[in-house]
Motif scaffolding. Structure first.
Motif, mmCIF file in Angstrom:
data_model
loop_
_atom_site.group_PDB
_atom_site.id
_atom_site.type_symbol
_atom_site.label_atom_id
_atom_site.label_comp_id
_atom_site.label_asym_id
_atom_site.label_seq_id
_atom_site.Cartn_x
_atom_site.Cartn_y
_atom_site.Cartn_z
ATOM 1 N N LEU A 188 -0.715 5.745 -0.001
ATOM 2 C CA LEU A 188 -0.220 4.393 0.289
ATOM 3 C C LEU A 188 0.725 4.307 1.489
ATOM 4 N N GLN A 202 -8.555 3.846 -8.310
ATOM 5 C CA GLN A 202 -7.514 2.909 -8.772
ATOM 6 C C GLN A 202 -6.965 2.005 -7.672
ATOM 7 N N TYR A 203 -6.583 2.620 -6.561
ATOM 8 C CA TYR A 203 -5.955 1.830 -5.499
ATOM 9 C C TYR A 203 -6.968 1.252 -4.517
ATOM 10 N N TYR A 230 -1.589 8.376 -10.190
ATOM 11 C CA TYR A 230 -0.368 8.007 -9.467
ATOM 12 C C TYR A 230 0.004 9.031 -8.408
ATOM 13 N N PRO A 252 -1.896 7.568 -4.981
ATOM 14 C CA PRO A 252 -1.185 6.538 -4.220
ATOM 15 C C PRO A 252 0.121 7.046 -3.617
ATOM 16 N N SER A 280 0.092 -3.648 -2.925
ATOM 17 C CA SER A 280 0.940 -2.584 -2.391
ATOM 18 C C SER A 280 1.303 -2.829 -0.919
ATOM 19 N N VAL A 339 -5.048 -4.463 -6.286
ATOM 20 C CA VAL A 339 -4.007 -3.431 -6.300
ATOM 21 C C VAL A 339 -3.642 -3.039 -4.868
ATOM 22 N N PHE A 340 -4.664 -2.849 -4.051
ATOM 23 C CA PHE A 340 -4.482 -2.506 -2.642
ATOM 24 C C PHE A 340 -3.620 -3.567 -1.953
#
Lengths: 62, 490
Positions: free
Chosen positions: B89, B245-246, B82, B85, B255, B251-252
Protein backbone atom coordinates in the motif's frame (compact mmCIF):
# COMPACT_ATOMS: atom_id res chain seq x y z
CA UNK A 1 19.01 -1.90 9.50
CA UNK A 2 17.53 -2.63 6.12
CA UNK A 3 18.17 -6.34 6.53
CA UNK A 4 16.61 -6.27 9.98
CA UNK A 5 13.50 -4.61 8.56
CA UNK A 6 13.18 -7.25 5.88
CA UNK A 7 13.62 -10.10 8.33
CA UNK A 8 11.12 -8.70 10.81
CA UNK A 9 8.63 -8.00 8.05
CA UNK A 10 8.90 -11.42 6.48
CA UNK A 11 8.89 -13.67 9.57
CA UNK A 12 5.09 -13.34 9.85
CA UNK A 13 4.75 -14.70 6.30
CA UNK A 14 6.43 -17.90 7.44
CA UNK A 15 4.19 -17.93 10.50
CA UNK A 16 1.09 -17.51 8.36
CA UNK A 17 1.88 -20.39 6.05
CA UNK A 18 3.22 -22.92 8.51
CA UNK A 19 0.48 -25.14 9.86
CA UNK A 20 0.90 -27.12 13.06
CA UNK A 21 -1.32 -29.97 12.00
CA UNK A 22 -2.01 -31.65 15.34
CA UNK A 23 -4.50 -31.51 18.21
CA UNK A 24 -2.31 -32.28 21.25
CA UNK A 25 -1.16 -30.49 23.27
CA UNK A 26 -3.99 -28.14 24.11
CA UNK A 27 -2.65 -24.66 24.82
CA UNK A 28 -4.91 -22.20 26.65
CA UNK A 29 -7.80 -24.51 25.88
CA UNK A 30 -7.13 -24.55 22.15
CA UNK A 31 -5.93 -27.49 20.05
CA UNK A 32 -2.40 -26.82 18.74
CA UNK A 33 -3.61 -26.16 15.19
CA UNK A 34 -6.04 -23.45 16.29
CA UNK A 35 -3.68 -22.03 18.89
CA UNK A 36 -0.83 -21.62 16.38
CA UNK A 37 -3.04 -19.75 13.92
CA UNK A 38 -4.42 -17.51 16.68
CA UNK A 39 -1.00 -16.83 18.18
CA UNK A 40 0.27 -15.65 14.80
CA UNK A 41 -2.43 -13.00 14.65
CA UNK A 42 -0.83 -11.48 17.74
CA UNK A 43 2.78 -12.06 16.63
CA UNK A 44 2.08 -10.62 13.18
CA UNK A 45 0.68 -7.52 14.74
CA UNK A 46 3.75 -7.17 17.00
CA UNK A 47 6.26 -7.81 14.20
CA UNK A 48 4.57 -5.41 11.80
CA UNK A 49 4.32 -2.70 14.46
CA UNK A 50 8.04 -2.96 15.19
CA UNK A 51 8.82 -2.91 11.47
CA UNK A 52 6.65 0.18 11.12
CA UNK A 53 8.61 1.97 13.85
CA UNK A 54 11.94 0.98 12.25
CA UNK A 55 10.76 2.15 8.83
CA UNK A 56 9.73 5.43 10.38
CA UNK A 57 13.16 5.89 11.97
CA UNK A 58 14.85 5.02 8.71
CA UNK A 59 12.80 7.60 6.84
CA UNK A 60 13.48 10.13 9.57
CA UNK A 61 17.28 9.63 9.36
CA UNK A 62 17.31 10.19 5.59
CA UNK B 1 -46.15 -11.47 16.70
CA UNK B 2 -43.27 -12.61 18.90
CA UNK B 3 -40.55 -10.51 20.48
CA UNK B 4 -37.90 -11.57 17.94
CA UNK B 5 -39.82 -9.98 15.05
CA UNK B 6 -40.39 -6.87 17.11
CA UNK B 7 -36.63 -6.46 17.76
CA UNK B 8 -35.73 -7.27 14.16
CA UNK B 9 -38.07 -4.64 12.80
CA UNK B 10 -36.85 -2.15 15.38
CA UNK B 11 -33.18 -2.63 14.46
CA UNK B 12 -34.00 -2.36 10.80
CA UNK B 13 -35.93 0.90 11.28
CA UNK B 14 -33.19 2.35 13.49
CA UNK B 15 -30.55 1.58 10.84
CA UNK B 16 -32.73 3.10 8.15
CA UNK B 17 -33.30 6.21 10.24
CA UNK B 18 -29.55 6.60 10.99
CA UNK B 19 -28.77 6.12 7.31
CA UNK B 20 -31.20 8.78 6.16
CA UNK B 21 -30.38 11.22 8.96
CA UNK B 22 -26.65 11.10 8.09
CA UNK B 23 -27.53 13.30 5.13
CA UNK B 24 -28.30 16.25 7.37
CA UNK B 25 -26.04 19.25 7.05
CA UNK B 26 -24.07 17.79 4.14
CA UNK B 27 -23.96 19.35 0.75
CA UNK B 28 -24.28 16.30 -1.46
CA UNK B 29 -21.78 16.81 -4.23
CA UNK B 30 -20.30 13.62 -5.68
CA UNK B 31 -17.05 13.99 -3.73
CA UNK B 32 -18.93 14.34 -0.45
CA UNK B 33 -21.34 11.56 -1.39
CA UNK B 34 -18.72 9.02 -2.46
CA UNK B 35 -15.73 9.59 -0.15
CA UNK B 36 -17.03 11.89 2.58
CA UNK B 37 -15.01 14.78 1.14
CA UNK B 38 -11.93 12.74 2.18
CA UNK B 39 -12.01 14.06 5.71
CA UNK B 40 -13.23 11.16 7.85
CA UNK B 41 -11.27 10.99 11.08
CA UNK B 42 -9.00 8.04 11.82
CA UNK B 43 -11.54 6.31 14.07
CA UNK B 44 -14.32 6.30 11.47
CA UNK B 45 -11.79 5.19 8.86
CA UNK B 46 -10.80 2.30 11.11
CA UNK B 47 -14.41 1.29 11.70
CA UNK B 48 -15.14 1.42 7.98
CA UNK B 49 -12.04 -0.62 7.16
CA UNK B 50 -12.34 -3.07 10.04
CA UNK B 51 -16.00 -3.38 9.14
CA UNK B 52 -14.83 -5.19 6.04
CA UNK B 53 -14.02 -8.11 8.30
CA UNK B 54 -17.48 -8.32 9.80
CA UNK B 55 -19.66 -9.17 6.84
CA UNK B 56 -22.26 -11.93 6.65
CA UNK B 57 -19.51 -14.00 5.08
CA UNK B 58 -17.86 -14.12 8.44
CA UNK B 59 -20.96 -14.22 10.60
CA UNK B 60 -22.69 -17.08 8.79
CA UNK B 61 -19.98 -18.39 6.44
CA UNK B 62 -17.38 -18.54 9.23
CA UNK B 63 -19.54 -20.53 11.61
CA UNK B 64 -21.01 -22.57 8.74
CA UNK B 65 -17.52 -23.23 7.40
CA UNK B 66 -16.32 -24.49 10.79
CA UNK B 67 -19.35 -26.75 10.90
CA UNK B 68 -18.74 -28.11 7.40
CA UNK B 69 -14.96 -28.10 6.97
CA UNK B 70 -13.57 -28.51 10.46
CA UNK B 71 -9.91 -27.57 11.03
CA UNK B 72 -9.20 -26.04 7.59
CA UNK B 73 -11.57 -23.17 8.47
CA UNK B 74 -8.61 -21.52 10.25
CA UNK B 75 -7.86 -20.01 6.84
CA UNK B 76 -10.41 -17.27 7.57
CA UNK B 77 -8.13 -15.67 10.13
CA UNK B 78 -4.84 -16.07 8.32
CA UNK B 79 -2.69 -13.01 8.97
CA UNK B 80 -1.18 -13.02 5.50
CA UNK B 81 -3.98 -10.68 4.29
CA UNK B 82 -2.44 -7.88 6.35
CA UNK B 83 1.20 -8.53 5.56
CA UNK B 84 0.60 -7.88 1.86
CA UNK B 85 -0.98 -4.43 2.31
CA UNK B 86 1.70 -3.50 4.84
CA UNK B 87 4.25 -3.69 2.03
CA UNK B 88 2.34 -2.78 -1.13
CA UNK B 89 0.00 0.00 0.00
CA UNK B 90 2.66 2.64 0.79
CA UNK B 91 4.19 2.69 -2.74
CA UNK B 92 0.69 2.70 -4.27
CA UNK B 93 -0.34 5.54 -2.00
CA UNK B 94 2.81 7.53 -2.85
CA UNK B 95 2.17 7.20 -6.57
CA UNK B 96 -1.53 7.99 -6.17
CA UNK B 97 -0.74 11.14 -4.22
CA UNK B 98 1.81 12.36 -6.74
CA UNK B 99 -0.52 11.84 -9.69
CA UNK B 100 -3.85 12.69 -8.01
CA UNK B 101 -5.27 9.21 -8.54
CA UNK B 102 -8.70 8.66 -6.95
CA UNK B 103 -9.80 5.14 -7.91
CA UNK B 104 -8.23 1.81 -8.68
CA UNK B 105 -9.21 2.13 -12.33
CA UNK B 106 -7.52 5.59 -12.49
CA UNK B 107 -4.39 4.04 -11.01
CA UNK B 108 -4.10 1.44 -13.75
CA UNK B 109 -4.90 3.80 -16.59
CA UNK B 110 -2.28 6.26 -15.31
CA UNK B 111 0.45 3.72 -14.57
CA UNK B 112 0.09 1.98 -17.90
CA UNK B 113 -0.94 5.12 -19.75
CA UNK B 114 -3.92 3.27 -21.19
CA UNK B 115 -7.59 4.26 -20.87
CA UNK B 116 -8.85 0.86 -22.14
CA UNK B 117 -6.91 -0.86 -19.32
CA UNK B 118 -8.57 1.44 -16.79
CA UNK B 119 -11.92 0.50 -18.28
CA UNK B 120 -11.14 -3.21 -18.07
CA UNK B 121 -10.07 -2.89 -14.44
CA UNK B 122 -13.27 -1.00 -13.65
CA UNK B 123 -15.34 -3.73 -15.27
CA UNK B 124 -13.58 -6.55 -13.43
CA UNK B 125 -14.21 -4.61 -10.22
CA UNK B 126 -17.92 -4.18 -10.80
CA UNK B 127 -18.42 -7.75 -11.95
CA UNK B 128 -16.69 -9.01 -8.79
CA UNK B 129 -18.63 -6.73 -6.49
CA UNK B 130 -21.95 -8.17 -7.63
CA UNK B 131 -21.35 -11.66 -6.15
CA UNK B 132 -20.16 -9.90 -3.00
CA UNK B 133 -23.45 -8.00 -2.80
CA UNK B 134 -25.40 -11.17 -3.61
CA UNK B 135 -23.56 -12.87 -0.79
CA UNK B 136 -24.72 -10.23 1.67
CA UNK B 137 -28.30 -10.54 0.42
CA UNK B 138 -28.27 -14.32 0.64
CA UNK B 139 -27.05 -13.92 4.20
CA UNK B 140 -29.84 -11.48 4.90
CA UNK B 141 -32.36 -13.99 3.58
CA UNK B 142 -31.10 -16.67 5.93
CA UNK B 143 -31.00 -14.33 8.90
CA UNK B 144 -34.53 -13.05 8.45
CA UNK B 145 -36.15 -16.38 7.78
CA UNK B 146 -34.40 -18.02 10.74
CA UNK B 147 -34.78 -15.30 13.35
CA UNK B 148 -38.38 -14.49 12.48
CA UNK B 149 -39.16 -18.19 13.02
CA UNK B 150 -40.35 -18.39 9.41
CA UNK B 151 -43.00 -15.72 9.94
CA UNK B 152 -41.48 -13.16 7.58
CA UNK B 153 -41.08 -14.26 3.97
CA UNK B 154 -37.30 -14.22 3.29
CA UNK B 155 -37.67 -13.02 -0.29
CA UNK B 156 -39.91 -10.17 0.78
CA UNK B 157 -37.42 -9.27 3.53
CA UNK B 158 -34.52 -9.16 1.09
CA UNK B 159 -36.60 -6.99 -1.20
CA UNK B 160 -37.44 -4.53 1.58
CA UNK B 161 -33.81 -4.55 2.76
CA UNK B 162 -32.54 -3.72 -0.72
CA UNK B 163 -35.05 -0.93 -1.19
CA UNK B 164 -34.07 0.58 2.17
CA UNK B 165 -30.33 0.41 1.41
CA UNK B 166 -30.88 1.85 -2.06
CA UNK B 167 -32.78 4.76 -0.56
CA UNK B 168 -30.22 5.62 2.08
CA UNK B 169 -27.25 5.16 -0.24
CA UNK B 170 -28.86 7.38 -2.87
CA UNK B 171 -29.66 10.06 -0.31
CA UNK B 172 -26.75 9.98 2.14
CA UNK B 173 -23.93 8.24 0.27
CA UNK B 174 -21.02 7.15 2.43
CA UNK B 175 -22.29 9.14 5.42
CA UNK B 176 -25.19 6.68 5.59
CA UNK B 177 -22.81 3.72 5.62
CA UNK B 178 -20.57 5.32 8.22
CA UNK B 179 -23.27 5.98 10.81
CA UNK B 180 -24.80 2.53 10.46
CA UNK B 181 -21.33 0.90 10.46
CA UNK B 182 -20.60 2.03 14.01
CA UNK B 183 -23.86 0.62 15.35
CA UNK B 184 -23.19 -2.62 13.50
CA UNK B 185 -19.63 -3.11 14.75
CA UNK B 186 -20.47 -2.59 18.39
CA UNK B 187 -23.51 -4.86 18.26
CA UNK B 188 -21.65 -7.58 16.41
CA UNK B 189 -18.60 -7.51 18.66
CA UNK B 190 -20.80 -8.03 21.71
CA UNK B 191 -22.90 -10.75 20.07
CA UNK B 192 -19.94 -12.79 18.79
CA UNK B 193 -17.90 -12.64 21.99
CA UNK B 194 -20.96 -13.59 24.01
CA UNK B 195 -21.94 -16.53 21.80
CA UNK B 196 -18.37 -17.74 21.28
CA UNK B 197 -17.82 -18.00 25.02
CA UNK B 198 -21.29 -18.81 26.32
CA UNK B 199 -22.18 -21.66 23.94
CA UNK B 200 -19.10 -23.87 24.59
CA UNK B 201 -19.43 -23.28 28.35
CA UNK B 202 -23.16 -23.90 28.38
CA UNK B 203 -22.99 -27.21 26.50
CA UNK B 204 -19.55 -28.58 27.36
CA UNK B 205 -18.32 -26.68 30.39
CA UNK B 206 -15.54 -24.87 28.52
CA UNK B 207 -13.72 -24.37 25.28
CA UNK B 208 -11.18 -27.16 25.69
CA UNK B 209 -13.84 -29.72 26.72
CA UNK B 210 -15.80 -28.68 23.61
CA UNK B 211 -12.79 -29.38 21.41
CA UNK B 212 -12.11 -32.67 23.21
CA UNK B 213 -15.70 -33.82 22.71
CA UNK B 214 -15.43 -32.92 19.05
CA UNK B 215 -12.17 -34.83 18.67
CA UNK B 216 -13.74 -37.92 20.28
CA UNK B 217 -16.90 -37.66 18.19
CA UNK B 218 -15.10 -36.99 14.91
CA UNK B 219 -11.42 -37.97 15.15
CA UNK B 220 -9.23 -35.94 12.78
CA UNK B 221 -11.99 -33.44 11.91
CA UNK B 222 -9.96 -30.61 13.44
CA UNK B 223 -6.90 -31.42 11.34
CA UNK B 224 -6.08 -30.49 7.78
CA UNK B 225 -6.72 -33.65 5.73
CA UNK B 226 -4.50 -35.22 3.03
CA UNK B 227 -7.10 -34.70 0.31
CA UNK B 228 -9.71 -32.06 -0.44
CA UNK B 229 -9.16 -29.23 2.06
CA UNK B 230 -5.52 -30.25 2.17
CA UNK B 231 -2.39 -28.23 2.89
CA UNK B 232 -2.08 -27.19 -0.75
CA UNK B 233 -5.73 -26.07 -0.74
CA UNK B 234 -5.06 -24.15 2.48
CA UNK B 235 -1.98 -22.35 1.25
CA UNK B 236 -3.41 -21.52 -2.16
CA UNK B 237 -6.65 -20.21 -0.64
CA UNK B 238 -4.73 -18.04 1.83
CA UNK B 239 -2.66 -16.69 -1.07
CA UNK B 240 -5.79 -15.95 -3.10
CA UNK B 241 -7.35 -14.05 -0.24
CA UNK B 242 -4.16 -12.33 0.92
CA UNK B 243 -3.14 -11.07 -2.50
CA UNK B 244 -6.71 -10.34 -3.59
CA UNK B 245 -7.99 -8.57 -0.45
CA UNK B 246 -6.68 -5.15 -1.38
CA UNK B 247 -7.57 -5.53 -5.05
CA UNK B 248 -11.22 -5.00 -4.14
CA UNK B 249 -12.11 -1.59 -5.57
CA UNK B 250 -13.78 -0.43 -2.36
CA UNK B 251 -10.81 -1.45 -0.20
CA UNK B 252 -8.21 -0.12 -2.64
CA UNK B 253 -10.04 3.20 -2.92
CA UNK B 254 -10.45 3.57 0.83
CA UNK B 255 -6.73 3.15 1.44
CA UNK B 256 -5.87 5.92 -1.03
CA UNK B 257 -7.63 8.47 1.14
CA UNK B 258 -5.27 7.87 4.07
CA UNK B 259 -3.44 10.90 5.42
CA UNK B 260 0.04 9.36 5.19
CA UNK B 261 2.00 6.14 4.67
CA UNK B 262 2.54 5.62 8.34
CA UNK B 263 -1.19 5.43 9.05
CA UNK B 264 -1.63 2.82 6.31
CA UNK B 265 1.06 0.59 7.79
CA UNK B 266 -0.27 1.19 11.29
CA UNK B 267 -3.74 0.02 10.20
CA UNK B 268 -2.29 -3.07 8.54
CA UNK B 269 -0.38 -3.86 11.74
CA UNK B 270 -3.41 -3.53 14.03
CA UNK B 271 -5.98 -5.34 11.92
CA UNK B 272 -4.66 -8.87 12.66
CA UNK B 273 -5.57 -8.31 16.34
CA UNK B 274 -9.09 -7.51 15.25
CA UNK B 275 -9.25 -10.88 13.50
CA UNK B 276 -9.15 -12.66 16.86
CA UNK B 277 -12.91 -12.19 16.88
CA UNK B 278 -13.07 -14.77 14.08
CA UNK B 279 -11.64 -17.39 16.41
CA UNK B 280 -14.76 -17.01 18.55
CA UNK B 281 -16.93 -17.46 15.48
CA UNK B 282 -15.46 -20.88 14.81
CA UNK B 283 -16.20 -21.90 18.43
CA UNK B 284 -19.85 -21.21 17.61
CA UNK B 285 -19.69 -23.39 14.49
CA UNK B 286 -18.02 -26.29 16.31
CA UNK B 287 -20.48 -26.20 19.21
CA UNK B 288 -23.33 -26.18 16.68
CA UNK B 289 -21.88 -29.26 15.01
CA UNK B 290 -21.97 -31.18 18.28
CA UNK B 291 -25.50 -30.09 19.18
CA UNK B 292 -27.23 -30.10 15.79
CA UNK B 293 -25.20 -32.56 13.73
CA UNK B 294 -27.47 -33.14 10.74
CA UNK B 295 -27.24 -30.03 8.57
CA UNK B 296 -26.25 -30.70 4.94
CA UNK B 297 -24.89 -28.65 2.04
CA UNK B 298 -26.01 -25.00 1.92
CA UNK B 299 -27.94 -25.56 5.17
CA UNK B 300 -24.62 -25.56 7.03
CA UNK B 301 -24.70 -21.78 6.76
CA UNK B 302 -27.68 -21.95 9.13
CA UNK B 303 -25.51 -23.49 11.87
CA UNK B 304 -25.24 -20.31 13.94
CA UNK B 305 -28.94 -19.59 14.00
CA UNK B 306 -29.97 -23.19 14.55
CA UNK B 307 -27.93 -23.39 17.73
CA UNK B 308 -28.95 -19.93 18.88
CA UNK B 309 -32.62 -20.83 18.51
CA UNK B 310 -32.11 -24.11 20.32
CA UNK B 311 -30.46 -22.30 23.22
CA UNK B 312 -32.09 -18.91 23.80
CA UNK B 313 -35.44 -17.13 24.17
CA UNK B 314 -36.92 -15.40 21.12
CA UNK B 315 -35.85 -11.93 22.27
CA UNK B 316 -32.16 -12.93 22.34
CA UNK B 317 -32.63 -14.47 18.91
CA UNK B 318 -34.08 -11.13 17.84
CA UNK B 319 -31.04 -9.18 19.04
CA UNK B 320 -28.65 -11.56 17.28
CA UNK B 321 -30.78 -11.38 14.15
CA UNK B 322 -30.72 -7.58 14.35
CA UNK B 323 -26.91 -7.65 14.48
CA UNK B 324 -27.02 -10.05 11.54
CA UNK B 325 -29.25 -7.77 9.48
CA UNK B 326 -26.78 -4.93 9.97
CA UNK B 327 -23.82 -7.10 8.92
CA UNK B 328 -25.62 -7.69 5.66
CA UNK B 329 -26.90 -4.18 4.99
CA UNK B 330 -23.83 -2.09 5.85
CA UNK B 331 -21.31 -3.82 3.54
CA UNK B 332 -24.07 -3.94 0.95
CA UNK B 333 -24.46 -0.17 1.09
CA UNK B 334 -20.70 0.40 0.70
CA UNK B 335 -20.50 -2.00 -2.22
CA UNK B 336 -23.48 -0.39 -3.96
CA UNK B 337 -21.86 2.98 -3.49
CA UNK B 338 -18.49 1.96 -4.91
CA UNK B 339 -19.98 -0.06 -7.77
CA UNK B 340 -22.17 2.80 -8.95
CA UNK B 341 -19.35 5.34 -8.63
CA UNK B 342 -17.13 3.13 -10.80
CA UNK B 343 -19.96 2.58 -13.30
CA UNK B 344 -20.44 6.29 -13.83
CA UNK B 345 -16.93 7.71 -13.31
CA UNK B 346 -14.75 4.99 -14.77
CA UNK B 347 -17.02 3.20 -17.24
CA UNK B 348 -19.64 5.65 -18.53
CA UNK B 349 -17.18 8.53 -18.61
CA UNK B 350 -14.57 6.40 -20.39
CA UNK B 351 -17.10 5.61 -23.11
CA UNK B 352 -18.46 9.18 -23.30
CA UNK B 353 -15.61 11.48 -22.26
CA UNK B 354 -17.59 14.70 -22.75
CA UNK B 355 -19.98 13.99 -19.85
CA UNK B 356 -19.98 16.83 -17.32
CA UNK B 357 -19.26 16.26 -13.61
CA UNK B 358 -22.83 17.22 -12.76
CA UNK B 359 -24.21 14.59 -15.12
CA UNK B 360 -21.83 12.02 -13.60
CA UNK B 361 -23.11 12.89 -10.13
CA UNK B 362 -26.72 12.37 -11.21
CA UNK B 363 -25.85 9.21 -13.11
CA UNK B 364 -24.09 7.67 -10.12
CA UNK B 365 -27.28 7.86 -8.10
CA UNK B 366 -29.25 6.31 -10.98
CA UNK B 367 -26.83 3.39 -11.04
CA UNK B 368 -27.47 2.57 -7.37
CA UNK B 369 -30.94 1.04 -7.92
CA UNK B 370 -29.79 -0.63 -11.13
CA UNK B 371 -26.92 -2.45 -9.42
CA UNK B 372 -29.31 -3.28 -6.58
CA UNK B 373 -31.81 -4.84 -8.98
CA UNK B 374 -29.17 -6.92 -10.75
CA UNK B 375 -27.92 -8.24 -7.41
CA UNK B 376 -31.47 -9.00 -6.35
CA UNK B 377 -31.96 -11.05 -9.48
CA UNK B 378 -28.90 -13.18 -8.76
CA UNK B 379 -29.89 -13.55 -5.12
CA UNK B 380 -33.18 -15.18 -6.08
CA UNK B 381 -31.69 -17.14 -8.96
CA UNK B 382 -28.31 -18.48 -7.77
CA UNK B 383 -27.95 -21.47 -5.45
CA UNK B 384 -24.31 -21.61 -4.35
CA UNK B 385 -23.32 -21.93 -0.76
CA UNK B 386 -21.95 -18.66 0.67
CA UNK B 387 -18.23 -19.38 0.70
CA UNK B 388 -18.09 -20.74 -2.87
CA UNK B 389 -19.54 -17.49 -4.24
CA UNK B 390 -17.09 -15.30 -2.44
CA UNK B 391 -14.10 -17.36 -3.45
CA UNK B 392 -15.10 -16.86 -7.10
CA UNK B 393 -15.28 -13.09 -6.69
CA UNK B 394 -11.96 -13.10 -4.85
CA UNK B 395 -10.43 -15.02 -7.75
CA UNK B 396 -11.68 -12.33 -10.13
CA UNK B 397 -10.12 -9.35 -8.34
CA UNK B 398 -6.99 -11.37 -7.71
CA UNK B 399 -6.31 -11.20 -11.47
CA UNK B 400 -5.51 -7.49 -11.02
CA UNK B 401 -2.63 -8.25 -8.69
CA UNK B 402 0.14 -9.26 -11.17
CA UNK B 403 -0.01 -6.11 -13.35
CA UNK B 404 -0.33 -3.95 -10.24
CA UNK B 405 2.64 -5.57 -8.56
CA UNK B 406 4.82 -5.30 -11.69
CA UNK B 407 3.86 -1.66 -12.15
CA UNK B 408 5.47 -0.89 -8.78
CA UNK B 409 8.89 -1.99 -9.99
CA UNK B 410 11.40 0.58 -11.12
CA UNK B 411 11.55 -1.01 -14.55
CA UNK B 412 8.13 -2.44 -15.29
CA UNK B 413 8.60 -5.55 -17.47
CA UNK B 414 4.90 -5.54 -18.42
CA UNK B 415 3.37 -3.54 -21.25
CA UNK B 416 -0.23 -2.34 -21.38
CA UNK B 417 -1.08 -5.03 -23.94
CA UNK B 418 0.47 -7.64 -21.67
CA UNK B 419 -1.46 -6.43 -18.63
CA UNK B 420 -4.67 -6.38 -20.64
CA UNK B 421 -4.23 -9.88 -22.08
CA UNK B 422 -3.19 -11.35 -18.71
CA UNK B 423 -6.21 -10.00 -16.85
CA UNK B 424 -8.57 -11.24 -19.57
CA UNK B 425 -7.00 -14.72 -19.63
CA UNK B 426 -7.22 -15.01 -15.84
CA UNK B 427 -10.81 -13.82 -15.64
CA UNK B 428 -11.96 -16.13 -18.46
CA UNK B 429 -10.38 -19.07 -16.73
CA UNK B 430 -12.06 -18.31 -13.39
CA UNK B 431 -15.43 -17.74 -15.09
CA UNK B 432 -15.19 -20.94 -17.13
CA UNK B 433 -14.22 -23.02 -14.15
CA UNK B 434 -16.95 -21.56 -11.96
CA UNK B 435 -19.69 -21.91 -14.57
CA UNK B 436 -18.77 -25.47 -15.47
CA UNK B 437 -18.10 -26.21 -11.77
CA UNK B 438 -14.79 -27.81 -12.71
CA UNK B 439 -11.83 -28.18 -10.35
CA UNK B 440 -8.14 -28.54 -10.99
CA UNK B 441 -8.79 -32.29 -10.96
CA UNK B 442 -11.09 -31.92 -13.99
CA UNK B 443 -8.29 -30.41 -16.06
CA UNK B 444 -5.54 -32.68 -14.81
CA UNK B 445 -7.20 -35.93 -13.74
CA UNK B 446 -3.86 -37.68 -13.45
CA UNK B 447 -2.03 -34.90 -11.61
CA UNK B 448 -0.81 -35.48 -8.05
CA UNK B 449 -3.36 -34.72 -5.32
CA UNK B 450 -1.67 -31.51 -4.19
CA UNK B 451 -2.24 -29.98 -7.64
CA UNK B 452 -5.86 -31.12 -7.75
CA UNK B 453 -6.57 -29.32 -4.48
CA UNK B 454 -5.13 -25.96 -5.57
CA UNK B 455 -7.45 -23.00 -5.35
CA UNK B 456 -8.62 -21.99 -8.80
CA UNK B 457 -7.66 -18.34 -8.21
CA UNK B 458 -4.01 -19.34 -7.92
CA UNK B 459 -4.20 -21.54 -11.01
CA UNK B 460 -5.76 -18.64 -12.94
CA UNK B 461 -3.09 -16.25 -11.73
CA UNK B 462 -0.39 -18.54 -13.13
CA UNK B 463 -2.13 -18.50 -16.53
CA UNK B 464 -2.51 -14.74 -16.15
CA UNK B 465 1.21 -14.19 -15.46
CA UNK B 466 2.32 -16.43 -18.34
CA UNK B 467 0.03 -14.67 -20.83
CA UNK B 468 1.00 -11.27 -19.44
CA UNK B 469 4.73 -11.87 -19.81
CA UNK B 470 4.36 -13.47 -23.25
CA UNK B 471 2.32 -10.56 -24.63
CA UNK B 472 4.65 -8.06 -22.99
CA UNK B 473 7.67 -9.68 -24.64
CA UNK B 474 5.98 -9.59 -28.06
CA UNK B 475 4.70 -6.03 -27.81
CA UNK B 476 7.96 -4.78 -26.38
CA UNK B 477 9.96 -5.93 -29.40
CA UNK B 478 7.34 -4.63 -31.81
CA UNK B 479 7.45 -1.23 -30.14
CA UNK B 480 11.21 -1.25 -30.56
CA UNK B 481 10.88 -2.20 -34.24
CA UNK B 482 8.36 0.58 -34.76
CA UNK B 483 10.56 3.23 -33.22
CA UNK B 484 13.50 2.03 -35.24
CA UNK B 485 11.38 2.11 -38.38
CA UNK B 486 10.30 5.66 -37.55
CA UNK B 487 13.87 6.69 -36.98
CA UNK B 488 14.81 5.29 -40.35
CA UNK B 489 12.03 7.25 -42.02
CA UNK B 490 13.17 10.42 -40.29
Amino acid sequence: MKVLIWILGLIPVAGAFIVVNRIEPYILGLPSIVFWATAWLIFTSVFLSITNILLDKQEGSK
Amino acid sequence: MNSAIFILTGTFLLAFYLGIRARKGQEMKLEEWAVGGRNFGPIIMFVLMAGEIFTTYVFLGGSGGAYRMGGPIIYIFNAFCYIVPFWILPPIWRYAKKHHVLTQSDFFSKKYDSKPLGLLVAMVGVVSMIPYIVLQLKGLKIIVSETSYGLISPNLAVFIGVVAVTIFVTLSGIHGSASTAILKDILLLVVILFLGIYLPYHYHGGIQPMFETLETAKPGFLLIPDEGYSISWYISTCLTIGLGQYMWPQVFGASLSSKNERMLRQNAAILPLYQIILVFIIFIGFTALLQIPNLQGADTDLALFKIVKATFDPWVVGVIGGAGILTALVPCSMLLLTASTILSKNIYKAVKPDTSDEQIGRLTRIFVPIVALVSLFFTFYGGNSIIALLIMAYSFVLQLFPPLFCSLWKKNPVTKTGAFAGIIAGVIMVAYVTLSSATMGTFFPKAPQFIKDLDIGIAAIVVNVVVMLAFSAITKTSVKVETEAEENVV
